[in-house]
Design a protein around this motif. Structure first.
Motif, PDB file in Angstrom:
ATOM      1  N   ALA A  22     -16.669  40.148  19.958  1.00 32.33           N
ATOM      2  CA  ALA A  22     -15.997  39.737  18.720  1.00 32.33           C
ATOM      3  C   ALA A  22     -14.579  39.237  18.993  1.00 32.33           C
ATOM      4  O   ALA A  22     -14.088  38.326  18.330  1.00 32.33           O
ATOM      5  CB  ALA A  22     -15.966  40.882  17.721  1.00 32.33           C
ATOM      6  N   THR A  23     -13.928  39.839  20.000  1.00 33.72           N
ATOM      7  CA  THR A  23     -12.523  39.499  20.273  1.00 33.72           C
ATOM      8  C   THR A  23     -12.308  38.896  21.656  1.00 33.72           C
ATOM      9  O   THR A  23     -11.241  38.355  21.931  1.00 33.72           O
ATOM     10  CB  THR A  23     -11.646  40.749  20.174  1.00 33.72           C
ATOM     11  N   PHE A  24     -13.314  39.027  22.540  1.00 25.14           N
ATOM     12  CA  PHE A  24     -13.234  38.570  23.931  1.00 25.14           C
ATOM     13  C   PHE A  24     -12.223  39.371  24.755  1.00 25.14           C
ATOM     14  O   PHE A  24     -11.821  38.942  25.832  1.00 25.14           O
ATOM     15  CB  PHE A  24     -12.945  37.066  24.017  1.00 25.14           C
ATOM     16  N   ARG A  25     -11.830  40.533  24.253  1.00 23.26           N
ATOM     17  CA  ARG A  25     -10.997  41.447  25.032  1.00 23.26           C
ATOM     18  C   ARG A  25     -11.874  42.130  26.072  1.00 23.26           C
ATOM     19  O   ARG A  25     -12.998  42.539  25.772  1.00 23.26           O
ATOM     20  CB  ARG A  25     -10.352  42.491  24.117  1.00 23.26           C
ATOM     21  N   THR A  26     -11.383  42.233  27.291  1.00 25.70           N
ATOM     22  CA  THR A  26     -12.184  42.870  28.335  1.00 25.70           C
ATOM     23  C   THR A  26     -12.320  44.355  28.044  1.00 25.70           C
ATOM     24  O   THR A  26     -11.446  44.967  27.420  1.00 25.70           O
ATOM     25  CB  THR A  26     -11.553  42.679  29.723  1.00 25.70           C
ATOM     26  N   LYS A  27     -13.412  44.927  28.501  1.00 34.64           N
ATOM     27  CA  LYS A  27     -13.669  46.333  28.238  1.00 34.64           C
ATOM     28  C   LYS A  27     -12.826  47.246  29.120  1.00 34.64           C
ATOM     29  O   LYS A  27     -12.642  48.415  28.810  1.00 34.64           O
ATOM     30  CB  LYS A  27     -15.157  46.627  28.423  1.00 34.64           C
ATOM     31  N   ALA A  42     -18.024  27.408  25.054  1.00 33.61           N
ATOM     32  CA  ALA A  42     -16.705  27.651  25.635  1.00 33.61           C
ATOM     33  C   ALA A  42     -15.603  27.155  24.704  1.00 33.61           C
ATOM     34  O   ALA A  42     -14.573  27.816  24.513  1.00 33.61           O
ATOM     35  CB  ALA A  42     -16.598  26.974  26.997  1.00 33.61           C
ATOM     36  N   ASN A  43     -15.805  25.993  24.106  1.00 30.82           N
ATOM     37  CA  ASN A  43     -14.829  25.428  23.179  1.00 30.82           C
ATOM     38  C   ASN A  43     -14.674  26.313  21.941  1.00 30.82           C
ATOM     39  O   ASN A  43     -13.560  26.581  21.476  1.00 30.82           O
ATOM     40  CB  ASN A  43     -15.257  24.020  22.762  1.00 30.82           C
ATOM     41  N   THR A  44     -15.801  26.795  21.423  1.00 30.58           N
ATOM     42  CA  THR A  44     -15.774  27.675  20.258  1.00 30.58           C
ATOM     43  C   THR A  44     -15.077  28.995  20.585  1.00 30.58           C
ATOM     44  O   THR A  44     -14.295  29.516  19.783  1.00 30.58           O
ATOM     45  CB  THR A  44     -17.206  27.952  19.760  1.00 30.58           C
ATOM     46  N   GLN A  45     -15.355  29.523  21.768  1.00 31.54           N
ATOM     47  CA  GLN A  45     -14.705  30.760  22.199  1.00 31.54           C
ATOM     48  C   GLN A  45     -13.185  30.571  22.289  1.00 31.54           C
ATOM     49  O   GLN A  45     -12.413  31.458  21.908  1.00 31.54           O
ATOM     50  CB  GLN A  45     -15.251  31.196  23.558  1.00 31.54           C
ATOM     51  N   GLY A  46     -12.760  29.418  22.801  1.00 30.01           N
ATOM     52  CA  GLY A  46     -11.330  29.139  22.921  1.00 30.01           C
ATOM     53  C   GLY A  46     -10.633  29.150  21.574  1.00 30.01           C
ATOM     54  O   GLY A  46      -9.532  29.708  21.420  1.00 30.01           O
ATOM     55  N   GLN A  47     -11.279  28.544  20.581  1.00 30.16           N
ATOM     56  CA  GLN A  47     -10.705  28.523  19.228  1.00 30.16           C
ATOM     57  C   GLN A  47     -10.621  29.936  18.637  1.00 30.16           C
ATOM     58  O   GLN A  47      -9.617  30.319  18.041  1.00 30.16           O
ATOM     59  CB  GLN A  47     -11.546  27.628  18.331  1.00 30.16           C
ATOM     60  N   ARG A  48     -11.693  30.693  18.819  1.00 27.39           N
ATOM     61  CA  ARG A  48     -11.709  32.062  18.293  1.00 27.39           C
ATOM     62  C   ARG A  48     -10.654  32.924  18.988  1.00 27.39           C
ATOM     63  O   ARG A  48      -9.930  33.685  18.334  1.00 27.39           O
ATOM     64  CB  ARG A  48     -13.105  32.664  18.482  1.00 27.39           C
ATOM     65  N   LEU A  49     -10.531  32.789  20.305  1.00 28.02           N
ATOM     66  CA  LEU A  49      -9.564  33.593  21.041  1.00 28.02           C
ATOM     67  C   LEU A  49      -8.133  33.229  20.635  1.00 28.02           C
ATOM     68  O   LEU A  49      -7.268  34.105  20.572  1.00 28.02           O
ATOM     69  CB  LEU A  49      -9.747  33.417  22.542  1.00 28.02           C
ATOM     70  N   ALA A  50      -7.871  31.953  20.353  1.00 24.98           N
ATOM     71  CA  ALA A  50      -6.538  31.548  19.894  1.00 24.98           C
ATOM     72  C   ALA A  50      -6.175  32.292  18.618  1.00 24.98           C
ATOM     73  O   ALA A  50      -5.026  32.738  18.437  1.00 24.98           O
ATOM     74  CB  ALA A  50      -6.507  30.039  19.673  1.00 24.98           C
ATOM     75  N   ALA A  62      -3.164  35.009  18.406  1.00 21.08           N
ATOM     76  CA  ALA A  62      -2.123  34.725  17.411  1.00 21.08           C
ATOM     77  C   ALA A  62      -1.953  35.904  16.454  1.00 21.08           C
ATOM     78  O   ALA A  62      -0.831  36.300  16.116  1.00 21.08           O
ATOM     79  CB  ALA A  62      -2.469  33.461  16.635  1.00 21.08           C
ATOM     80  N   GLU A  63      -3.070  36.482  16.031  1.00 15.37           N
ATOM     81  CA  GLU A  63      -3.011  37.647  15.141  1.00 15.37           C
ATOM     82  C   GLU A  63      -2.358  38.834  15.844  1.00 15.37           C
ATOM     83  O   GLU A  63      -1.542  39.546  15.251  1.00 15.37           O
ATOM     84  CB  GLU A  63      -4.421  38.018  14.694  1.00 15.37           C
ATOM     85  N   ARG A  64      -2.679  39.003  17.122  1.00 15.06           N
ATOM     86  CA  ARG A  64      -2.082  40.107  17.887  1.00 15.06           C
ATOM     87  C   ARG A  64      -0.571  39.933  18.016  1.00 15.06           C
ATOM     88  O   ARG A  64       0.177  40.914  18.011  1.00 15.06           O
ATOM     89  CB  ARG A  64      -2.732  40.172  19.272  1.00 15.06           C
TER      90      ARG A  64
END
Length: 289
Positions: free
Chosen positions: A237-242, A265-273, A277-279
């Motif tokens: 959901a966040t792509f944070r490593t475990k 990969a492109n979609t993941q990049g947008q979600r991770l941004a 940003a929220e963090r």
């Protein structure tokens, strides 16, 4: 941004390099060109050698860089070490632009003989890629007028062509162009002297030209940092490593229930941004389409 390459080459074009339908310079750009404001984004052209997540440090061939948040997007490496004898033969594949060009040149030189392609167990980078390259190669051989003299075999570690929704179409076309398709067989050994590949089922195939794709792995520096075994483990959901809450990972090297494709990969990049940003408290609104 730490990037080891000075130029960017479209991965989607690699298969076209094999048959010469696209030139390298047509799909190549300078990495520096993606940085529009160097005051905001600092681009470092260097090769990452190791990561120390406990102390928040990235080491490169030029020095070291500290971080508050680390995003890993290094792509994958091919586990050539898993296939006995592979390093002792010429093995060209389309997952690297140089190898793709070399594969095309080798196909042009081959007047007769056996070409063996292989597919690793899923998941791997670009699921339809091995089948597309094999079909393009078969068409290229036909164009050269050598179909009767050159035999093409595709050895697949999977039960059916990938991705599953395209399995029937790929099977039909492989049969139509005369490719011998061998499913449920994973290449585990290469005999360089006799030019034979052997599978985990004991099947053997003679080759004059070899294009074996080993299993995919996260790069060594990611695995050595304790972030991955084969693939980097993340919260999908966040792509944070475990392993570390200040290290994130996206792209082909992560373990996730998504295809390893450019679109994903492109979609993941947008979600991770959005996540980063929220963090950081920037309050970016989610992307909508």
């Amino acid at each position: 941004v730490i990037e080891q390459n000075e130029v960017w080459i479209s991965g989607l074009s690699h298969s076209e390099f094999v048959v010469g339908s696209r030139k390298l310079e047509e799909v190549m750009g300078k990495v520096k060109g993606v940085v529009t404001d160097p005051k905001v984004v600092r681009l470092v052209q260097a090769r990452v050698t190791s990561v120390d997540p406990a102390n928040r440090v990235v080491y490169t061939n030029l020095g070291k860089t500290s971080y508050d948040i680390l995003v890993l997007a290094p792509g994958i490496v091919l586990g050539e070490w898993e296939i006995e004898g592979l390093s002792a033969v010429r093995n060209h594949h389309a997952w690297d632009p140089g190898h793709a060009l070399a594969l095309g040149a080798a196909l042009r030189r081959l007047e007769s003989g056996n070409v063996v392609f292989s597919v690793p167990p899923a998941p791997y980078k670009c699921p339809p890629g091995p089948y597309e390259v094999t079909l393009l190669a078969a068409d290229f051989v036909k164009e050269l007028g050598r179909s009767g003299r050159v035999k093409i075999t595709l050895v697949d570690a999977n039960a059916n062509p990938q991705p599953p929704p395209k399995a029937r179409i790929f099977k039909e076309w492989l049969d139509k162009v005369g490719v011998e398709y061998v499913p449920n067989n994973r290449v585990v050994r290469v005999d360089p002297e006799n030019k034979v590949v052997e599978t985990d089922k004991g099947e053997k195939f003679k080759f004059d030209l070899l294009s074996v794709l080993p299993r995919n792995f996260a790069p060594a520096f990611v695995r050595e940092a304790g972030l991955a075994k084969q693939y980097t483990e993340v919260d999908v959901a966040t792509f944070r490593t475990k392993a570390f809450d200040d290290v994130y990972a996206i792209g082909d090297h992560i373990l996730a229930p998504y295809t390893k494709s450019a679109y994903v990969a492109n979609t993941q990049g947008q979600r991770l941004a959005e996540v980063v940003a929220e963090r950081l408290g920037l309050g970016v609104k989610p992307t909508t389409k």
